[in-house]
Design a protein around this motif. Structure first.
Motif, short mmCIF file in Angstrom:
data_model
loop_
_atom_site.label_atom_id
_atom_site.label_comp_id
_atom_site.label_asym_id
_atom_site.label_seq_id
_atom_site.Cartn_x
_atom_site.Cartn_y
_atom_site.Cartn_z
N UNK A 66 44.39 94.49 -52.71
CA UNK A 66 43.66 93.22 -52.51
C UNK A 66 42.91 92.71 -53.73
N UNK A 67 42.74 93.55 -54.75
CA UNK A 67 41.86 93.16 -55.87
C UNK A 67 42.56 93.22 -57.22
N UNK A 88 37.09 93.30 -60.97
CA UNK A 88 38.12 93.03 -59.97
C UNK A 88 37.77 91.84 -59.08
N UNK A 89 36.44 91.59 -58.89
CA UNK A 89 36.02 90.49 -58.02
C UNK A 89 36.47 89.14 -58.53
N UNK A 111 51.75 94.68 -53.33
CA UNK A 111 51.76 93.82 -52.13
C UNK A 111 50.57 94.14 -51.24
N UNK A 152 44.07 86.24 -55.63
CA UNK A 152 44.96 87.21 -54.95
C UNK A 152 45.20 86.77 -53.50
N UNK A 153 44.15 86.28 -52.83
CA UNK A 153 44.34 85.84 -51.44
C UNK A 153 45.28 84.64 -51.38
N UNK A 175 39.59 87.60 -56.59
CA UNK A 175 39.71 87.69 -55.12
C UNK A 175 40.35 86.40 -54.56
N UNK A 176 39.84 85.26 -54.99
CA UNK A 176 40.40 83.97 -54.51
C UNK A 176 41.87 83.89 -54.86
#
Lengths: 162, 320
Positions: free
Chosen positions: B275-276, B2-3, B272, B9-10, B6-7
């Motif tokens: 976060x991951x 999932x990491x 929505x 998704x943000x 991160x970029x």
């Protein structure tokens, strides 16, 4: 191996575990939050300072681990002193360092998840910065509790008169 | 892992702020004509002066993929969204091969297999050039068209293969959202086929050939119900998780199609706050496609002077 120093070995291992585990957790945590921070800044460069603060939150465990390692090294005489401690004392120092090492590692990673989510919240609504910071800070509580227990233990060991 | 996203998704969280809301869609609908609606869209950064509605919508579709390409190193995870285009191009290529002419504009640009490759493979009867998911359908559909000239059956074979490919790719992706998308796309496609085929008096063999297998609907029961008429089909659907489709189908096929899109949007909305992972990115792609579709419906309605209430009935729910 000189068995007279085995106590010192365990105490030093404790200091290393505190510094290494808490530091590794922080490195992973700050790295994860950093990815989110970069994503946020790519969309809105004005968010830089806000997301930087959120990114740094999982970094505190590494500092706590370092503090515990320093205190241990000072108490066992590695940083000036005889370095003459018994096996029992050595094991006690190891035990005293474990809360910071273990809780530091897991809390930093857990906190980074909250930081990532907080950064995403700030990306969507910068006015929520204050509230968003509370979520990762809540995780900090447990790192502070572990720090407290490790400090109390380290300072308590010499008083045992072993 | 999932990491990994991160970029991305943000970054998407920031881009979600630019998605069109229901309020904006109402403003668009309240425009007196197509030109005013286009002007509102331009104010939102859609297209440029002098571009036609279709050019603007195509550009927006391309923009979505450009954004995702910048954020995701391996785009193959989203191929599932392009399979429909591939199978559309396959239909077009088969028909073009048979008519032995060229018909510019019948192909869709976005796809995982270049349409030129399909055209060449069909001309040379070299089905090995097709990916595994298309090979069998391409051969069967071409054979059917050559031997029976039944264009409807040819389309049904390809549609069924498309739905099956989408469902299987969604399931194989490891992403909950893509698996859900595949299943829902398959279910709604099957219901649509069953309803239309039933209305046209098609037999069970035709239906079984046209329906794609899915997990939450029984293909055999659906086909059996459809050949017994609308009431039997509705009675069957009432016993499935898709009973809400009955009211919509009773109203019109357009209402049912809107319900299908709305159902998907409802299902992806929880992304929505996720976060991951890959799912929020997939949800963004679907949200963008949904808003482009809604904008197209409104613009087409305005162009044809349709009453606002009629257009409103076809407006999809929005992601934000």
């Amino acid at each position: 191996m000189d068995t007279n120093n085995i106590g010192l070995f365990f105490a030093l291992a404790g200091a290393a575990i505190a510094a290494f585990m808490a530091g590794a957790g922080s490195a992973i945590g700050v790295g994860r939050a950093g990815q989110a921070a970069a994503g946020a800044v790519s969309e809105d460069p004005s968010l830089f300072v806000r997301v930087l603060i959120l990114q740094l939150l999982p970094g505190t465990q590494g500092i706590y681990g370092l503090l515990i390692a320093f205190l241990t090294l000072m108490n066992i005489g590695i940083m000036g002193g005889s370095g003459d401690i018994s096996l029992t004392e050595g094991l006690l120092y190891l035990a005293a360092c474990l809360p910071m090492g273990i809780v530091g590692f897991f809390s930093a990673i857990g906190q980074s998840g909250a930081s990532v989510a907080a950064i995403q919240l700030v990306t969507k609504d910068p006015s929520q910065f204050g509230r968003s910071m509370i979520f990762p800070v809540m995780v900090e509580t447990y790192a502070i509790l572990a720090l407290l227990i490790s400090i109390l233990s380290i300072f308590g060991i010499p008083g045992l008169g072993l | 892992m999932t990491d990994k996203y991160i970029y991305a998704v943000t970054s998407i969280r920031g881009k979600e702020l630019k998605l069109l809301s229901r309020t904006f869609m109402e403003q668009l609908l309240a425009s007196p004509d197509e030109a005013s609606a286009l002007s509102l869209l331009r104010d939102k950064g859609w297209g440029e002066d002098g571009q036609s509605a279709e050019e603007i919508l195509a550009l927006e579709e391309e923009k979505t993929w450009k954004v995702i390409r910048e954020l995701v190193p391996d785009m193959s995870v989203f191929d599932v969204f392009l399979y429909e285009n591939d199978f559309h191009n396959l239909k077009a290529a088969i028909k073009e091969t048979l008519t032995q002419g060229t018909h510019p504009g019948i192909y869709i640009g976005q796809g995982t297999v270049p349409w030129e490759t399909m055209q060449k493979a069909l001309t040379e009867r070299d089905f090995g050039k097709f990916p595994e998911r298309m090979k069998h359908a391409a051969k069967e559909a071409l054979d059917v068209l050559l031997t029976t000239r039944d264009g409807q059956l040819c389309d049904c074979i390809i549609d069924s293969a498309a739905l099956d490919a989408i469902r299987q790719a969604g399931k194989a992706s490891g992403s909950e959202l893509l698996a859900l998308y595949g299943e829902l796309r398959c279910v709604t496609g099957d219901i649509n086929i069953a309803y239309r085929a039933g209305k046209n008096g098609k037999d069970k063999a035709f239906l079984l050939r046209s329906l794609a297998p899915c997990e939450t609907l029984n293909r055999d029961s659906l086909a059996e119900a459809a050949v017994h008429g609308e009431d039997a089909l509705f009675a069957y659907l009432e016993r499935t998780p898709y009973k809400a489709a009955v009211a919509e189908l009773s109203d019109s096929v357009a209402a049912f199609e809107r319900w299908c899109d709305d159902l998907l949007i409802e299902k992806i909305r929880p992304q929505r706050t996720n976060p991951f992972g890959l799912d929020p990115l997939a949800a963004y792609i679907l949200a963008r496609r949904n808003e482009i579709k809604t904008a197209r419906i409104i613009l087409t309605g305005k162009r044809n002077d349709l009453p606002d209430d009629m257009i409103r009935g076809r407006i999809r729910k929005t992601y934000v």
